[in-house]
Design a protein around this motif. Sequence first.
Motif, PDB file in Angstrom:
ATOM      1  N   VAL A   1       0.839  -1.203   0.000  1.00  0.00           N
ATOM      2  CA  VAL A   1       0.000   0.000   0.000  1.00  0.00           C
ATOM      3  C   VAL A   1       0.872   1.251   0.000  1.00  0.00           C
ATOM      4  O   VAL A   1       0.620   2.205  -0.761  1.00  0.00           O
ATOM      5  CB  VAL A   1      -0.943  -0.003   1.215  1.00  0.00           C
ATOM      6  N   ILE A   2       1.907   1.264   0.828  1.00  0.00           N
ATOM      7  CA  ILE A   2       2.804   2.422   0.899  1.00  0.00           C
ATOM      8  C   ILE A   2       3.489   2.662  -0.440  1.00  0.00           C
ATOM      9  O   ILE A   2       3.522   3.795  -0.955  1.00  0.00           O
ATOM     10  CB  ILE A   2       3.849   2.225   2.017  1.00  0.00           C
ATOM     11  N   THR A   3       4.043   1.605  -1.019  1.00  0.00           N
ATOM     12  CA  THR A   3       4.765   1.737  -2.287  1.00  0.00           C
ATOM     13  C   THR A   3       3.864   2.270  -3.385  1.00  0.00           C
ATOM     14  O   THR A   3       4.208   3.220  -4.104  1.00  0.00           O
ATOM     15  CB  THR A   3       5.365   0.384  -2.707  1.00  0.00           C
ATOM     16  N   ARG A   4       2.679   1.665  -3.534  1.00  0.00           N
ATOM     17  CA  ARG A   4       1.768   2.095  -4.594  1.00  0.00           C
ATOM     18  C   ARG A   4       1.315   3.544  -4.370  1.00  0.00           C
ATOM     19  O   ARG A   4       1.244   4.331  -5.318  1.00  0.00           O
ATOM     20  CB  ARG A   4       0.556   1.167  -4.632  1.00  0.00           C
ATOM     21  N   THR A   5       1.053   3.923  -3.144  1.00  0.00           N
ATOM     22  CA  THR A   5       0.592   5.280  -2.866  1.00  0.00           C
ATOM     23  C   THR A   5       1.690   6.301  -3.144  1.00  0.00           C
ATOM     24  O   THR A   5       1.433   7.372  -3.707  1.00  0.00           O
ATOM     25  CB  THR A   5       0.125   5.397  -1.401  1.00  0.00           C
ATOM     26  N   LEU A   6       2.932   5.985  -2.766  1.00  0.00           N
ATOM     27  CA  LEU A   6       4.041   6.902  -3.043  1.00  0.00           C
ATOM     28  C   LEU A   6       4.274   7.046  -4.548  1.00  0.00           C
ATOM     29  O   LEU A   6       4.553   8.148  -5.040  1.00  0.00           O
ATOM     30  CB  LEU A   6       5.309   6.406  -2.349  1.00  0.00           C
ATOM     31  N   ILE A   7       4.168   5.947  -5.270  1.00  0.00           N
ATOM     32  CA  ILE A   7       4.354   6.010  -6.726  1.00  0.00           C
ATOM     33  C   ILE A   7       3.277   6.890  -7.357  1.00  0.00           C
ATOM     34  O   ILE A   7       3.561   7.750  -8.207  1.00  0.00           O
ATOM     35  CB  ILE A   7       4.330   4.595  -7.333  1.00  0.00           C
ATOM     36  N   GLN A   8       2.028   6.676  -6.948  1.00  0.00           N
ATOM     37  CA  GLN A   8       0.931   7.468  -7.512  1.00  0.00           C
ATOM     38  C   GLN A   8       1.075   8.946  -7.147  1.00  0.00           C
ATOM     39  O   GLN A   8       0.810   9.829  -7.970  1.00  0.00           O
ATOM     40  CB  GLN A   8      -0.409   6.943  -6.953  1.00  0.00           C
ATOM     41  N   THR A   9       1.519   9.227  -5.935  1.00  0.00           N
ATOM     42  CA  THR A   9       1.608  10.612  -5.466  1.00  0.00           C
ATOM     43  C   THR A   9       2.816  11.340  -6.036  1.00  0.00           C
ATOM     44  O   THR A   9       2.745  12.542  -6.323  1.00  0.00           O
ATOM     45  CB  THR A   9       1.691  10.634  -3.920  1.00  0.00           C
ATOM     46  N   MET A  10       3.918  10.628  -6.225  1.00  0.00           N
ATOM     47  CA  MET A  10       5.193  11.272  -6.566  1.00  0.00           C
ATOM     48  C   MET A  10       5.648  11.031  -8.016  1.00  0.00           C
ATOM     49  O   MET A  10       6.769  11.394  -8.365  1.00  0.00           O
ATOM     50  CB  MET A  10       6.296  10.747  -5.633  1.00  0.00           C
ATOM     51  N   SER A  11       4.825  10.431  -8.833  1.00  0.00           N
ATOM     52  CA  SER A  11       5.277   9.999 -10.164  1.00  0.00           C
ATOM     53  C   SER A  11       5.779  11.144 -11.041  1.00  0.00           C
ATOM     54  O   SER A  11       6.610  10.929 -11.925  1.00  0.00           O
ATOM     55  CB  SER A  11       4.139   9.257 -10.885  1.00  0.00           C
ATOM     56  N   GLN A  12       5.294  12.366 -10.817  1.00  0.00           N
ATOM     57  CA  GLN A  12       5.703  13.498 -11.655  1.00  0.00           C
ATOM     58  C   GLN A  12       6.781  14.370 -11.007  1.00  0.00           C
ATOM     59  O   GLN A  12       7.185  15.383 -11.587  1.00  0.00           O
ATOM     60  CB  GLN A  12       4.472  14.375 -11.965  1.00  0.00           C
ATOM     61  N   GLU A  13       7.252  13.967  -9.837  1.00  0.00           N
ATOM     62  CA  GLU A  13       8.224  14.781  -9.112  1.00  0.00           C
ATOM     63  C   GLU A  13       9.657  14.435  -9.521  1.00  0.00           C
ATOM     64  O   GLU A  13       9.962  13.273  -9.800  1.00  0.00           O
ATOM     65  CB  GLU A  13       8.065  14.595  -7.601  1.00  0.00           C
ATOM     66  N   ARG A  14      10.531  15.420  -9.481  1.00  0.00           N
ATOM     67  CA  ARG A  14      11.924  15.200  -9.866  1.00  0.00           C
ATOM     68  C   ARG A  14      12.861  15.173  -8.654  1.00  0.00           C
ATOM     69  O   ARG A  14      13.977  14.675  -8.742  1.00  0.00           O
ATOM     70  CB  ARG A  14      12.398  16.293 -10.841  1.00  0.00           C
ATOM     71  N   VAL A  15      12.435  15.731  -7.532  1.00  0.00           N
ATOM     72  CA  VAL A  15      13.219  15.703  -6.299  1.00  0.00           C
ATOM     73  C   VAL A  15      12.301  15.218  -5.175  1.00  0.00           C
ATOM     74  O   VAL A  15      11.348  15.908  -4.810  1.00  0.00           O
ATOM     75  CB  VAL A  15      13.803  17.091  -5.946  1.00  0.00           C
TER      76      VAL A  15
END
Length: 422
Positions: free
Chosen positions: A132-146
């Motif tokens: 759950v943590i991994t999928r949520t971080l990927i969805q939330t941060m997918s467009q971030e560069r830092v």
Amino acid sequence: MTSSSSPSLKPDVTLSLSTLSSPAPNDHALKPEERGIKLVHLLLTCANHASSGNLHCADACLRRISQLASISGDPMQRLASRFASALAVRLVKRWPGLYKALNHTGPTSVELDRARSIFAEAFPYLGFSYAVITRTLIQTMSQERVIHIIDLGSGDPKLWVSLLRTFSNGPVGPPHMKITGVNSNKFVLEKLGSKLVKEAESLDIPFQFNPINVSLGELTLDMLKIRSGEALAFTSILNLHVLLSEDDRVDAHFGLNKNSRVKDCKQIDEFLAMVRSMSPKVMLLVEQESDDNLNRLADRFVEGLHYYSAVFDSIDSTFGGSSSFEERVVLEEMFGREIENIVACEGLEREERHERYEKWMVRFNQAGFKPVRLWDNTMEDAKRIVEAYGSDGYKIINQRASLMICWHDRPIYSVSAWTCFN
């Protein structure tokens, strides 16, 4: 609970603190279900005597319990043994000199590491949380560069290695990753940092590890080294409840806050306010779905019996065979320490103050956070993890924006995600 003959707590068992009738002449002739019910009543009666200071009656109850309980018996016998031990420690602590002379110490860090490793490998609870943590971080941060992720106390490389590998395959190349590890155990931080630096080098990801060797209560904003432009995330896995620890013995004595649904706690309020001031994109929380943050021993004792009976039942379904006896004992010793803290400790010393998700909702809302809806594919990832363990006793439910993993119908852990109100 399972439908087997193991005498774990059933919904129809009345948990009362009434005085027991005279014991049967031959307890050994009791059927497992009858023995389990008798143990429950003995434990609750003993807790009542321990709470009121009736040492003679508490001792009599403990002698009866010792005849029926065993760390090598069925789940209810083993659970009773752990709760009885915790009650005995509570009684002995009335004499600090005696307690100290008995050299009552907890498990070593090596023993805890082994228990946690067994727990992570043999059961889906942490795997579910990590998915759950991994999928949520990927969805939330997918467009971030830092990206800057702050790990509040877990220190498990498995979670972050998986995340690094996922981000390394991004469509526009890997982002710059920074992970801050907060942990009072320096060895855990060194192990985590070494593993993640090596993994990042092998994946050719720009990476920085920031170790902070303090407890959560000692953490300050300056230590986190937040920089402008970072997409910030926090994760807390089975750790945030320690900040609910407070000197509540006065409240317990005078009966204060008895009508308050969520106890006031300055330490957690200040911590969440600090996190909110940094405007993180997401904060992920994993906590035990139990309600042990109660003043009265009798109340948290009943709650603990219900919760840990489900935990011990799930352990039995995995380690029922004699070949796994040693691993089971190591694991149950870890949970036994939690039980001891809940039962034997008061005030600031009592850190195992688990609260259910509905209370965390109140705390986070009051601090300026709102729940993040977890995506459907997050649920699918979590289900695949649980199904891989092959037991039909586990199930996942979605409750008010959180995901919970249950043993049968009893929620054991909840995972939730939070973001700041605009």
